[in-house]
Scaffold this motif. Structure first.
Motif: not given
Length: 464
Positions: A66-68
């Motif tokens: 995931t990339r936030t």
């Protein structure tokens, strides 16, 4: 007659004639219904490992990336982000789950019921094949008898014409013989059509055409039921009939379904263990990078207690209890039906053997009547219609005798099928009775020879 039978037994079989055992083995390989039952057996056997799987450990793996991105009103912080990579393995081992135990036992019962269903399919294949085989034999018999009767009537017709020409008989004899001959032609055509239909039915089972089948010896000793006690057969059918066994498994399955429904009130206990890895990195402030990598492991026991499900568990328990009561009634019905079928087929065998003996005596009497009437017609004390009636009675008796033999054999097979003891060995025993070419046993006495030219004509019988 005895000499004719002995000579018939020495006749070579047609090259293409098949016996009952050969036809049955063809049916084993090619019958669509039996192939379906074999596939169903393979499918039902998979219910056991499926039920066992609920008691074995369950392992699941997960992985993710995931990339936030974090946006705030301050322009200097507009490019903050966080990347996360992780994976984990989780193991769950049931320690106490009563519903899954009942499901496992139901899987065992389903596998056993599948074997019983396949056994029933084997019994059905034997009886269906034998019935189709003897139906073809009966159709062959009818065709041979129709042809022989037509030839006998044709000879009688020619003799009636000759006697009319020389003035020793009236035109009535010729008309009677002509009417019988026309009817015999029609009967032979119908018999040929019936034979084709019966062969098509047998071909549907074997998957290939069968042109000629071995016939049954007229003096064949058809075996009777052993033991010769109908009550013993009925008792055995109540215990070992496949439908009774299947109903018994269905009852036990329904009872376990009731236990499984009641288990909805019980707690469940699982051993839970997991192991994972996580990698996090990113920019959370201006020129401030963060990185975090770590492994984690967990192990524990999880207890789940059902408290309230809206009354669904109680309703399900009442439903499965009613279904168990129905399965118990079905078992009792299967037992009674099996016993009744055993009694009926036992009676069919016993009465069939008595009928065969009576028809054999009737055949000998009809044979003697034909010979007597032909001799009487030759000397003028009988008329043509007497001979035709005697021949018709002989052929009718032979048809009834052949059918009675086949029905008796089939009732013997069905009697063993009712107790679940029917096997290929029973076909082997019956196969020893098939030693004559079809139709070789159907012999009429030779018709009286026509009077030589110049001989004194026979006296015309007077009626009245």
């Amino acid at each position: 007659m005895a000499l004719a039978l002995c000579l018939a037994a020495l006749l070579p079989l047609p090259a293409s004639a098949a016996d009952l055992l050969q036809v049955y083995r063809e049916a084993q390989s090619n019958d669509a219904q039996f192939a379906s039952a074999r596939a169903q057996l393979a499918a039902s056997q998979e219910r056991l490992p499926q039920g066992r799987a609920g008691l074995l450990p369950q392992i699941n793996g997960v992985a993710g990336v995931t990339r936030t991105k974090i946006d705030q009103s301050a322009p200097i912080d507009a490019n903050r982000f966080l990347n996360n990579k992780n994976w984990a393995l989780q193991l769950t081992q049931p320690l106490f789950r009563w519903d899954r135990w009942e499901t496992y036992k139901q899987g065992e019962l389903a596998a056993l019921a599948g074997e019983v269903t396949f056994s029933q399919a084997q019994l059905d294949l034997i009886t269906r094949t034998a019935q189709a085989y003897f139906d073809v034999l009966a159709a062959q018999d009818n065709l041979y008898l129709a042809g022989a009767q037509k030839r006998a009537i044709a000879e009688q017709l020619e003799q009636a014409k000759r006697n009319f020409e020389v003035g020793t008989a009236t035109i009535t004899d010729t008309n009677d013989a002509q009417a019988r001959y026309d009817l015999a032609v029609s009967t032979e055509i119908a018999a040929q059509n019936e034979l084709e239909v019966r062969r098509a039915t047998l071909q549907q089972i074997t998957g290939r055409p069968v042109d000629e089948l071995m016939g049954l010896r007229p003096a064949a000793d058809i075996p009777g039921p052993q033991p010769a006690d109908v009550n013993l057969w009925a008792q055995q059918a109540e215990q070992t009939n496949p439908q009774v066994s299947l109903a018994r498994y269905n009852l036990e399955t329904a009872q376990r379904e009731y236990n499984k429904a009641r288990a909805g009130h019980l707690p469940s206990v699982d051993l839970v263990a997991s192991y994972g890895y996580q990698d996090s990195s990113g920019l959370i402030q201006q020129q401030v990078n963060v990185a975090s990598r770590y492994n984690s492991a967990q192990i524990g026991v999880q207890l789940t207690i059902p408290i309230y499900a809206g009354g669904q568990i109680q309703s399900r328990a009442r439903e499965t209890l009613a279904l168990a009561d129905r399965a118990a009634s079905d078992l009792e019905f299967a037992r009674r039906t099996a016993a009744q079928n055993a009694r009926q087929t036992f009676s069919g065998v016993s009465n069939g053997l008595a009928q065969v003996r009576a028809l054999e005596a009737a055949e000998r009497s009809a044979q003697t009547a034909v010979e007597s009437n032909r001799l009487g017609y030759e000397v003028g004390v009988r008329i043509n219609i007497d001979v035709l009636n005697a021949e018709a009675q002989l052929f009718s008796t032979r048809r009834d005798l052949a059918r009675a033999r086949y029905d008796t054999i089939m009732n013997g097979l069905r009697l063993k099928a009712a107790t679940g003891s029917l096997s290929e060995d029973d076909l082997v025993q019956i196969n020893t009775l098939l030693t004559l070419p079809p139709g070789s046993m159907y012999k009429l006495p030779e018709p009286p020879k026509a009077a030589a030219p110049g001989a004194k004509p026979a006296r015309t019988a007077k009626r009245g």
